[in-house]
Design an enzyme around this catalytic site. Structure first.
Site, PDB file in Angstrom:
ATOM      1  N   ARG A  19       1.123  -1.509   0.018  1.00  0.00           N
ATOM      2  CA  ARG A  19       0.065   0.320   0.197  1.00  0.00           C
ATOM      3  C   ARG A  19       1.123   1.461  -0.183  1.00  0.00           C
ATOM      4  O   ARG A  19       0.960   2.097  -0.620  1.00  0.00           O
ATOM      5  CB  ARG A  19      -1.023  -0.079   1.091  1.00  0.00           C
ATOM      6  N   ASN A  37      -6.622  -0.975   1.473  1.00  0.00           N
ATOM      7  CA  ASN A  37      -6.574  -2.336   2.056  1.00  0.00           C
ATOM      8  C   ASN A  37      -7.883  -2.592   1.701  1.00  0.00           C
ATOM      9  O   ASN A  37      -8.832  -1.787   2.698  1.00  0.00           O
ATOM     10  CB  ASN A  37      -6.267  -3.469   3.478  1.00  0.00           C
TER      11      ASN A  37
END
Length: 92
Positions: A19, A37
């Site tokens: 991420r 996420n």
């Protein structure tokens, strides 16, 4: 011309810095939107808006992943730009 993508990346993408990696490249490619996420769908979810050439570069970089990630599938859907984003954010 501004375009927008809804991107979902599947595989080993949690707890491997993925991420943060996507966030850094979103900023470098001068995109706006977010990365988060999505545990319900077991993927990293990205909404990105920007110039087509920048989005294409960004998706290529995302597909490379990090040294510890492993991408099994990447779904890219062209969507209408919303214009609601002012920066590219990493949502935790």
């Amino acid at each position: 011309m501004t375009k927008a993508y809804d991107i979902r990346i599947y595989g080993r993408v949690f707890n491997v810095g993925f991420r943060r990696y996507v966030h850094r490249y979103g900023l470098q490619c001068q995109l706006v939107g977010f990365v988060e996420n999505d545990y319900a769908d077991d993927c990293v979810h990205i909404e990105a808006e920007g110039e087509e050439k920048d989005l294409e570069r960004f998706t290529l970089l995302c597909g490379e992943g990090t040294p510890y990630s492993y991408i099994t599938d990447m779904k890219i859907i062209g969507v209408e730009p919303t214009g609601k984003y002012v920066e590219f954010q990493e949502i935790r």
